[in-house]
Design an enzyme around this catalytic site. Structure first.
Site, short mmCIF file in Angstrom:
data_model
loop_
_atom_site.label_atom_id
_atom_site.label_comp_id
_atom_site.label_asym_id
_atom_site.label_seq_id
_atom_site.Cartn_x
_atom_site.Cartn_y
_atom_site.Cartn_z
N HIS A 97 0.84 -1.19 0.00
CA HIS A 97 0.00 0.00 0.00
C HIS A 97 0.88 1.24 0.00
O HIS A 97 2.01 1.22 0.51
CB HIS A 97 -0.91 0.00 1.24
CG HIS A 97 -1.99 1.04 1.19
ND1 HIS A 97 -1.77 2.34 1.59
CD2 HIS A 97 -3.27 0.98 0.79
CE1 HIS A 97 -2.90 3.03 1.43
NE2 HIS A 97 -3.81 2.23 0.94
N GLU A 145 -4.72 2.59 -7.10
CA GLU A 145 -5.05 3.91 -6.57
C GLU A 145 -3.92 4.91 -6.80
O GLU A 145 -2.80 4.67 -6.35
CB GLU A 145 -5.28 3.83 -5.06
CG GLU A 145 -6.47 3.02 -4.63
CD GLU A 145 -6.68 3.06 -3.12
OE1 GLU A 145 -7.79 2.76 -2.68
OE2 GLU A 145 -5.72 3.40 -2.39
#
Length: 233
Positions: A97, A145
């Site tokens: 992430h 993202e």
């Protein structure tokens, strides 16, 4: 250990460090009921210390952690042991992430350990190029993202979603794609699924809402509406 099969479209509730303890459990129980009511797979991300309790007190969620390591049983200090989280009821983990990036060699080793333990890997990428590269490792799920949109309430535009969906599928057709950057409204949810993504979800758009449980319910309902509409087409 065999991994749980994921049905698309799915939803991901990712409280990050906003919730823990009783508040995390409360939201998890609400998500668990929604998963049952709407017959939808819901990933629910927990703090490590909450994993065992939330896994024990829910039955339908895919209990997910924010990271794990390639550590093996034996000597090792300060890392997340795959066998340990699996024993606690964890079925999935995020890796790489933007708020916890790891090097490629570490990602490869950790994914191998996840495979051994039957833990679903949700690998993250912050650009089309990175999405294409990580897709070669064939993760179970990929999050695409743009880092600059995380936590802003601004969603990726449709063209970005479509391009990343296609980039991942072209390299690894079986990898599911999660589009969740900035999701905060049911319109965002619909746009993500209609872009061709296999799933969507949210963090601040849910946990920072005036009524997180109501917001979560609306989002899950919208996913199922789009799912049913797509079946009819």
């Amino acid at each position: 250990m065999k991994k749980r099969e994921i049905r698309a479209p799915f939803f991901c509730v990712n409280p990050k460090a906003y919730l823990y303890g009783e508040e995390a459990l409360k939201l998890a129980k609400a998500a668990d009921e929604l998963a049952k009511t709407f017959d939808i797979d819901i990933f629910f991300t927990v703090q490590y210390v909450d994993a065992y309790r939330i896994a024990k007190e829910t039955t339908n969620l895919i209990i997910t952690v924010q990271h794990m390591d390639a550590l093996t049983v034996g000597a090792g200090m300060g890392y997340i042991l795959p066998e340990g989280i699996s024993a606690a009821g964890v079925q999935a983990t995020f890796l790489n992430h933007a708020e916890h990036p790891i090097k490629v060699n570490q990602l490869v080793k950790t994914m191998q350990r996840a495979e051994e333990e039957g833990i679903i890997v949700i690998a993250c990428a912050d650009s089309i190029a990175e999405a294409r590269a990580i897709a070669t490792l064939k993760p179970d799920v990929m999050v695409c993202e743009p880092t600059e949109l995380i936590g802003t309430g601004k969603v990726s535009d449709v063209s970005y979603m479509e391009q990343t969906n296609q980039a991942v599928k072209a390299v690894s057709p079986k990898t599911l794609v999660l589009q969740a950057a900035g999701i905060s409204t049911i319109a965002d949810v619909r746009q993500a699924i209609e872009s061709g993504a296999d799933g969507t979800g949210g963090t601040s758009g849910i946990v920072c809402a005036t009524d997180p449980i109501h917001t979560l319910q609306e989002m899950v309902e919208e996913v199922t509406k789009v799912r049913d509409e797509l079946k009819e087409r």
